[in-house]
Design an enzyme around this catalytic site. Sequence first.
Site, PDB file in Angstrom:
ATOM      1  CB  CYS A 134      59.608  34.149  53.643  1.00  0.00           C
ATOM      2  SG  CYS A 134      58.460  34.684  52.352  1.00  0.00           S
TER       3      CYS A 134
HETATM    4  N1  LIG Z   1      60.761  40.124  50.885  1.00  0.00           N
HETATM    5  C1  LIG Z   1      60.849  38.934  51.480  1.00  0.00           C
HETATM    6  O1  LIG Z   1      60.271  38.721  52.566  1.00  0.00           O
HETATM    7  C2  LIG Z   1      61.652  37.822  50.859  1.00  0.00           C
HETATM    8  C3  LIG Z   1      61.817  36.629  51.587  1.00  0.00           C
HETATM    9  C4  LIG Z   1      62.547  35.577  51.016  1.00  0.00           C
HETATM   10  C5  LIG Z   1      63.081  35.710  49.750  1.00  0.00           C
HETATM   11  N2  LIG Z   1      62.879  36.868  49.053  1.00  0.00           N
HETATM   12  C6  LIG Z   1      63.449  36.945  47.707  1.00  0.00           C
HETATM   13  O2  LIG Z   1      64.507  37.894  47.685  1.00  0.00           O
HETATM   14  C7  LIG Z   1      64.528  38.551  46.433  1.00  0.00           C
HETATM   15  C8  LIG Z   1      64.371  40.043  46.692  1.00  0.00           C
HETATM   16  O3  LIG Z   1      63.107  40.257  47.291  1.00  0.00           O
HETATM   17  P1  LIG Z   1      62.685  41.685  47.882  1.00  0.00           P
HETATM   18  O4  LIG Z   1      61.391  41.485  48.556  1.00  0.00           O
HETATM   19  O5  LIG Z   1      63.824  42.287  48.618  1.00  0.00           O
HETATM   20  O6  LIG Z   1      62.444  42.482  46.501  1.00  0.00           O
HETATM   21  P2  LIG Z   1      62.452  44.052  46.265  1.00  0.00           P
HETATM   22  O7  LIG Z   1      62.243  44.751  47.564  1.00  0.00           O
HETATM   23  O8  LIG Z   1      61.495  44.299  45.168  1.00  0.00           O
HETATM   24  O9  LIG Z   1      63.950  44.350  45.754  1.00  0.00           O
HETATM   25  C9  LIG Z   1      64.420  43.889  44.498  1.00  0.00           C
HETATM   26  C10 LIG Z   1      65.848  44.362  44.310  1.00  0.00           C
HETATM   27  O10 LIG Z   1      66.343  43.886  43.059  1.00  0.00           O
HETATM   28  C11 LIG Z   1      66.794  44.995  42.275  1.00  0.00           C
HETATM   29  N3  LIG Z   1      66.525  44.676  40.871  1.00  0.00           N
HETATM   30  C12 LIG Z   1      65.325  44.396  40.304  1.00  0.00           C
HETATM   31  N4  LIG Z   1      65.474  44.063  39.007  1.00  0.00           N
HETATM   32  C13 LIG Z   1      66.799  44.159  38.736  1.00  0.00           C
HETATM   33  C14 LIG Z   1      67.588  43.939  37.577  1.00  0.00           C
HETATM   34  N5  LIG Z   1      67.054  43.552  36.412  1.00  0.00           N
HETATM   35  N6  LIG Z   1      68.940  44.125  37.660  1.00  0.00           N
HETATM   36  C15 LIG Z   1      69.509  44.510  38.822  1.00  0.00           C
HETATM   37  N7  LIG Z   1      68.807  44.736  39.971  1.00  0.00           N
HETATM   38  C16 LIG Z   1      67.473  44.557  39.914  1.00  0.00           C
HETATM   39  C17 LIG Z   1      66.021  46.180  42.789  1.00  0.00           C
HETATM   40  O11 LIG Z   1      66.755  47.359  42.502  1.00  0.00           O
HETATM   41  P3  LIG Z   1      66.046  48.755  42.097  1.00  0.00           P
HETATM   42  O12 LIG Z   1      64.830  48.887  42.965  1.00  0.00           O
HETATM   43  O13 LIG Z   1      67.123  49.741  42.361  1.00  0.00           O
HETATM   44  O14 LIG Z   1      65.685  48.609  40.653  1.00  0.00           O
HETATM   45  C18 LIG Z   1      65.996  45.877  44.284  1.00  0.00           C
HETATM   46  O15 LIG Z   1      67.215  46.211  44.867  1.00  0.00           O
HETATM   47  C19 LIG Z   1      63.369  37.975  45.598  1.00  0.00           C
HETATM   48  O16 LIG Z   1      63.836  36.977  44.748  1.00  0.00           O
HETATM   49  C20 LIG Z   1      62.446  37.423  46.663  1.00  0.00           C
HETATM   50  O17 LIG Z   1      61.642  36.394  46.223  1.00  0.00           O
HETATM   51  C21 LIG Z   1      62.192  37.925  49.581  1.00  0.00           C
END
Ligand SMILES: NC(=O)c1ccc[n+]([C@@H]2O[C@H](COP(=O)([O-])OP(=O)(O)OC[C@H]3O[C@@H](n4cnc5c(N)ncnc54)[C@H](OP(=O)(O)O)[C@@H]3O)[C@@H](O)[C@H]2O)c1
Length: 324
Positions: A134
């Site tokens: 981001c």
């Molecule tokens: N948030 C942002 O603004 C943003 C921006 C750009 C990129 N990203 C990237 O996008 C990705 C997700 O970010 P987020 O902020 O959405 O994270 P998040 O809210 O913490 O969500 C993580 C997701 O991954 C799942 N998960 C975690 N460990 C897992 C595993 N071992 N096997 C299967 N599923 C698993 C979780 O499921 P459960 O909760 O059901 O375990 C949840 O659905 C990251 O790599 C992050 O760097 C995020």
Amino acid sequence: MMHKIPVGVLGASGYAGRELCGLVLAHPSLSLAFAAAGARGGERARVAGRDITFANSDAVDLGQAALVFSALPHGASAEYVARARAAGAKVVDLSADLRPGNANPAGAEGVPYGLTEVAREAVRAADVVANPGCYPTATLLALLPLLERKLVAPGGTISVSAASGVTGAGFTPRHDLLFGEVSEDFRAYGAGNVHRHLGEMRATLDAFAAEADLVFTPHLLPVARGILATITVPLVERVENPLALWEERFAREPFVEVTSELPTLKDVVRRNVVRVTAMHAQGTRRPTLVVIAAIDNLVKGAAGQAVQNANLMLGLDETAGLAA
Ligand SMILES: NC(=O)c1ccc[n+]([C@@H]2O[C@H](COP(=O)([O-])OP(=O)(O)OC[C@H]3O[C@@H](n4cnc5c(N)ncnc54)[C@H](OP(=O)(O)O)[C@@H]3O)[C@@H](O)[C@H]2O)c1
């Protein structure tokens, strides 16, 4: 009825994943083949006005999707990217696992860094794309006209001070992100030029042969979503009308808004756009610009850009499902 292309979302119970599910459900040419979660597999949730039951990531048939979005955490994602590829699906990976400038696992070679406005043709031809982070999306698109024209002073320092809403930290509960800790406060984190996004930003500067240092200081803003980045850039020479560089470069870009006003989060939240302005820094010894960019971290900074890339990979109009 028009045939829709099935796509799946891994990490669908997280912030980026839920944003993706909402965009896919509203997309004219995509259907949601599955929305898979980790620990919350089997749970029901309301996403974008629809009831969804999260599948279990390890049980889901990845091959039922023509393209899989992986919104899994760093470290967990690469393995699922490989599984999705083995099942025949294209992949947009939202994690840092395959992005340049990181310790990449096998399989990262040749994967384009999906800053769409820079890598459009490579993305169109790719089976796997590494969606940018981001902060890097806001920063690198803001710098692009200067990088392409080699206007950044070699040996100078690009300084980025940026603030993000709390969804940038993900859905996992943390004490320091409680409402009572965050509200009515403002603080830096990752200070001292150590944030994990520096790798991909430096790799992109290198790709443009910009021999400048980058100092990046992120801040936590007490709002749900949005990033505002204020960037100072030393130049090789004074430019007469700085904003004209951005206007010219982005004239035909559907998701970059160049403005003479100062961008704010309200301009960009829930939209797949970067809004940017540039001006001279008055009173400096060497010609310097101040560039200010705003994005929604979950849309242009994550799910929106991922859909923009997926549209290209699937032969669709780049703007489909992403009303500006
Ligand atoms: N948030 C942002 O603004 C943003 C921006 C750009 C990129 N990203 C990237 O996008 C990705 C997700 O970010 P987020 O902020 O959405 O994270 P998040 O809210 O913490 O969500 C993580 C997701 O991954 C799942 N998960 C975690 N460990 C897992 C595993 N071992 N096997 C299967 N599923 C698993 C979780 O499921 P459960 O909760 O059901 O375990 C949840 O659905 C990251 O790599 C992050 O760097 C995020």
